[in-house]
Design a protein around this motif. Structure first.
Motif, PDB file in Angstrom:
ATOM      1  N   LYS A  56     -14.952 -43.131  55.240  1.00  0.00           N
ATOM      2  CA  LYS A  56     -14.113 -42.754  56.369  1.00  0.00           C
ATOM      3  C   LYS A  56     -14.883 -41.913  57.377  1.00  0.00           C
ATOM      4  CE  LYS A  56     -10.413 -43.410  56.992  1.00  0.00           C
ATOM      5  NZ  LYS A  56      -9.714 -44.522  57.698  1.00  0.00           N
ATOM      6  N   ALA A  57     -15.719 -40.994  56.884  1.00  0.00           N
ATOM      7  CA  ALA A  57     -16.525 -40.169  57.784  1.00  0.00           C
ATOM      8  C   ALA A  57     -17.450 -41.039  58.630  1.00  0.00           C
ATOM      9  CB  ALA A  57     -17.334 -39.156  56.978  1.00  0.00           C
ATOM     10  N   GLY A  58     -18.055 -42.052  58.007  1.00  0.00           N
ATOM     11  CA  GLY A  58     -18.918 -42.967  58.746  1.00  0.00           C
ATOM     12  C   GLY A  58     -18.156 -43.698  59.840  1.00  0.00           C
ATOM     13  N   GLN A  59     -16.928 -44.095  59.551  1.00  0.00           N
ATOM     14  CA  GLN A  59     -16.104 -44.764  60.550  1.00  0.00           C
ATOM     15  C   GLN A  59     -15.796 -43.836  61.722  1.00  0.00           C
ATOM     16  OE1 GLN A  59     -12.662 -46.126  58.389  1.00  0.00           O
ATOM     17  NE2 GLN A  59     -13.794 -47.688  57.247  1.00  0.00           N
ATOM     18  N   TYR A  60     -15.448 -42.587  61.413  1.00  0.00           N
ATOM     19  CA  TYR A  60     -15.134 -41.638  62.478  1.00  0.00           C
ATOM     20  C   TYR A  60     -16.368 -41.293  63.314  1.00  0.00           C
ATOM     21  CZ  TYR A  60     -10.548 -40.984  60.348  1.00  0.00           C
ATOM     22  OH  TYR A  60      -9.272 -41.185  59.859  1.00  0.00           O
ATOM     23  N   GLY A  65     -22.982 -49.628  58.329  1.00  0.00           N
ATOM     24  CA  GLY A  65     -23.850 -49.671  57.149  1.00  0.00           C
ATOM     25  C   GLY A  65     -23.649 -48.451  56.269  1.00  0.00           C
ATOM     26  N   ALA A  66     -24.583 -48.268  55.345  1.00  0.00           N
ATOM     27  CA  ALA A  66     -24.503 -47.156  54.397  1.00  0.00           C
ATOM     28  C   ALA A  66     -24.688 -45.821  55.123  1.00  0.00           C
ATOM     29  CB  ALA A  66     -25.556 -47.318  53.308  1.00  0.00           C
ATOM     30  N   VAL A  67     -23.913 -44.832  54.706  1.00  0.00           N
ATOM     31  CA  VAL A  67     -23.970 -43.504  55.321  1.00  0.00           C
ATOM     32  C   VAL A  67     -24.686 -42.552  54.373  1.00  0.00           C
ATOM     33  CG1 VAL A  67     -22.629 -41.574  56.216  1.00  0.00           C
ATOM     34  CG2 VAL A  67     -21.818 -43.924  56.563  1.00  0.00           C
ATOM     35  N   LYS A  68     -25.790 -41.973  54.829  1.00  0.00           N
ATOM     36  CA  LYS A  68     -26.533 -41.001  54.027  1.00  0.00           C
ATOM     37  C   LYS A  68     -26.013 -39.602  54.336  1.00  0.00           C
ATOM     38  CE  LYS A  68     -30.776 -43.764  53.823  1.00  0.00           C
ATOM     39  NZ  LYS A  68     -32.238 -43.791  54.098  1.00  0.00           N
ATOM     40  N   THR A  69     -25.659 -38.864  53.305  1.00  0.00           N
ATOM     41  CA  THR A  69     -25.104 -37.530  53.490  1.00  0.00           C
ATOM     42  C   THR A  69     -26.029 -36.467  52.912  1.00  0.00           C
ATOM     43  OG1 THR A  69     -23.890 -37.553  51.389  1.00  0.00           O
ATOM     44  CG2 THR A  69     -22.785 -38.505  53.313  1.00  0.00           C
ATOM     45  N   VAL A 101     -27.529 -38.187  62.981  1.00  0.00           N
ATOM     46  CA  VAL A 101     -26.580 -38.961  63.787  1.00  0.00           C
ATOM     47  C   VAL A 101     -27.122 -39.052  65.218  1.00  0.00           C
ATOM     48  CG1 VAL A 101     -24.232 -39.083  64.689  1.00  0.00           C
ATOM     49  CG2 VAL A 101     -24.648 -38.229  62.364  1.00  0.00           C
ATOM     50  N   THR A 102     -27.297 -40.250  65.722  1.00  0.00           N
ATOM     51  CA  THR A 102     -27.920 -40.459  67.033  1.00  0.00           C
ATOM     52  C   THR A 102     -26.874 -40.502  68.139  1.00  0.00           C
ATOM     53  OG1 THR A 102     -29.732 -41.717  66.040  1.00  0.00           O
ATOM     54  CG2 THR A 102     -29.391 -41.966  68.417  1.00  0.00           C
ATOM     55  N   ASN A 173     -14.890 -42.756  68.948  1.00  0.00           N
ATOM     56  CA  ASN A 173     -15.428 -42.094  67.765  1.00  0.00           C
ATOM     57  C   ASN A 173     -16.228 -40.861  68.167  1.00  0.00           C
ATOM     58  OD1 ASN A 173     -18.262 -42.937  68.223  1.00  0.00           O
ATOM     59  ND2 ASN A 173     -17.508 -44.992  67.729  1.00  0.00           N
ATOM     60  N   VAL A 174     -16.635 -40.092  67.189  1.00  0.00           N
ATOM     61  CA  VAL A 174     -17.320 -38.828  67.441  1.00  0.00           C
ATOM     62  C   VAL A 174     -18.596 -39.023  68.247  1.00  0.00           C
ATOM     63  CG1 VAL A 174     -18.523 -36.893  66.328  1.00  0.00           C
ATOM     64  CG2 VAL A 174     -16.354 -37.734  65.385  1.00  0.00           C
ATOM     65  N   THR A 175     -19.386 -40.024  67.892  1.00  0.00           N
ATOM     66  CA  THR A 175     -20.648 -40.264  68.587  1.00  0.00           C
ATOM     67  C   THR A 175     -20.417 -40.589  70.057  1.00  0.00           C
ATOM     68  OG1 THR A 175     -21.621 -41.094  66.534  1.00  0.00           O
ATOM     69  CG2 THR A 175     -22.763 -41.637  68.569  1.00  0.00           C
ATOM     70  N   GLN A 176     -19.405 -41.379  70.347  1.00  0.00           N
ATOM     71  CA  GLN A 176     -19.100 -41.735  71.737  1.00  0.00           C
ATOM     72  C   GLN A 176     -18.691 -40.510  72.544  1.00  0.00           C
ATOM     73  OE1 GLN A 176     -16.107 -44.714  70.933  1.00  0.00           O
ATOM     74  NE2 GLN A 176     -17.537 -46.416  71.231  1.00  0.00           N
ATOM     75  N   VAL A 177     -17.892 -39.624  71.947  1.00  0.00           N
ATOM     76  CA  VAL A 177     -17.450 -38.434  72.662  1.00  0.00           C
ATOM     77  C   VAL A 177     -18.630 -37.492  72.916  1.00  0.00           C
ATOM     78  CG1 VAL A 177     -15.953 -36.406  72.573  1.00  0.00           C
ATOM     79  CG2 VAL A 177     -15.112 -38.612  71.745  1.00  0.00           C
ATOM     80  N   LEU A 178     -19.493 -37.315  71.924  1.00  0.00           N
ATOM     81  CA  LEU A 178     -20.678 -36.470  72.116  1.00  0.00           C
ATOM     82  C   LEU A 178     -21.601 -37.047  73.177  1.00  0.00           C
ATOM     83  CD1 LEU A 178     -21.529 -35.502  68.413  1.00  0.00           C
ATOM     84  CD2 LEU A 178     -20.521 -34.037  70.174  1.00  0.00           C
ATOM     85  N   SER A 179     -21.732 -38.350  73.194  1.00  0.00           N
ATOM     86  CA  SER A 179     -22.568 -39.007  74.215  1.00  0.00           C
ATOM     87  C   SER A 179     -21.956 -38.835  75.599  1.00  0.00           C
ATOM     88  CB  SER A 179     -22.737 -40.488  73.875  1.00  0.00           C
ATOM     89  OG  SER A 179     -23.457 -40.661  72.666  1.00  0.00           O
ATOM     90  N   ALA A 180     -20.622 -38.947  75.692  1.00  0.00           N
ATOM     91  CA  ALA A 180     -19.937 -38.766  76.967  1.00  0.00           C
ATOM     92  C   ALA A 180     -20.086 -37.327  77.463  1.00  0.00           C
ATOM     93  CB  ALA A 180     -18.465 -39.126  76.821  1.00  0.00           C
ATOM     94  N   PHE A 181     -20.039 -36.385  76.541  1.00  0.00           N
ATOM     95  CA  PHE A 181     -20.261 -34.983  76.895  1.00  0.00           C
ATOM     96  C   PHE A 181     -21.638 -34.799  77.516  1.00  0.00           C
ATOM     97  CE2 PHE A 181     -22.493 -31.177  75.322  1.00  0.00           C
ATOM     98  CZ  PHE A 181     -21.801 -30.185  76.005  1.00  0.00           C
TER      99      PHE A 181
END
Length: 278
Positions: A56-60, A65-69, A101-102, A173-181
């Motif tokens: 779920k965290a990877g989706q958000y 693919g696989a999520v490395k934590t 996270v890129t 998603n989180v990445t999109q919002v951070l990129s927009a910021f």
């Protein structure tokens, strides 16, 4: 020295010693806090597995693919967000931390790798919040001439009515919002002190148009992303002409704002509104 005076001085000294650590912590958030949230370990059994929480965290985060934590733990969370007359709520969640996270700046094509933590709610698997690791090398303290302000009061003063989301379904998603910021403000998330974001149900009083003698908001209430920027020089404040109106200076430096509450649309992660914090 009279006993009563001696006792009063001793109590004052104790209060000073007790206050000093709090003053230090006020400069940067503790390791177990972000925005209005703080957490601690719990003996309460998880409601679903760690692997499911990571998925779920990877989706958000918008990862495929696989999520490395680097960390995953089930925690008890205290939320100091005011909801009506309620000033503190407690809930349980999986805390999943993902390094590398890129995010990217659509204007410059620059990229940055961040460590982002995600809180996945124990009840509905919704996104309780996400935040970047505290950047202690880049952290900027509040300008000495300004007093701290309550972010929730600042949002309310600007006409934001903020509540818990009505659904766990999200478009951005989180990445999109951070990129927009990054694209909107020109501040790389890698250079920010800390960024805390979460989806909220928001109604905005502004912008508005006058209809029949009444101001009618132009934006429909719905799901938005709030993003709190802390420990970051987000705006240089040009002093007013009047010396009396200018706040106390810190070593002659130009006054600045070190925080921001930004709002992004859940559709397209577009910047909607923002209010600066001292």
């Amino acid at each position: 020295m009279k006993p009563q005076i001696h006792r009063n001085l001793w109590l004052l000294l104790v209060l000073i010693l007790l206050t000093l650590p709090l003053a230090v912590l006020a400069a940067e958030p503790a390791n177990n806090s972000a925005g209005p949230l703080s957490w601690q370990g719990t003996s309460v059994p998880p409601t679903f597995s760690a692997d499911e929480a990571v998925k779920k965290a990877g989706q958000y985060l918008g990862l495929s693919g696989a999520v490395k934590t680097s960390d995953r733990q089930f925690v008890q969370v205290t939320d100091l967000t005011p909801y009506g007359n309620v000033r503190k709520t407690v809930f349980y969640a999986w805390l999943v931390t993902v390094p590398g996270v890129t995010v990217s700046n659509a204007n410059t094509q620059d990229t940055a790798a961040l460590t982002v933590s995600v809180l996945v709610d124990a009840n509905d698997k919704g996104l309780d919040g996400a935040f970047t690791a505290v950047n202690r090398d880049k952290w900027v303290d509040r300008y000495a001439g300004y007093k701290a302000r309550d972010p929730f009061q600042v949002m309310a003063d600007d006409g934001w009515s903020v509540d818990k989301p009505q659904s766990t379904s999200l478009n951005a998603n989180v990445t999109q919002v951070l990129s927009a910021f990054w694209s909107t403000l020109g501040i790389s998330p890698a250079d920010a002190g800390q960024l805390f974001l979460r989806p909220r149900y928001v109604a905005l009083a502004l912008p508005a148009e006058r209809v029949g003698g009444k101001l009618v908001p132009l934006r429909t209430p719905g799901t938005y992303w709030t993003l709190q920027v802390s420990g970051t020089k987000v705006l240089d404040v040009v002093p007013p002409p009047s010396a009396e109106a200018c706040p106390a200076r810190s070593g002659g430096d130009t006054p600045y704002m070190s925080g921001l509450m930004a709002l992004f649309d859940d559709y397209g992660a577009r910047s909607v509104r923002g209010v600066y914090l001292p």
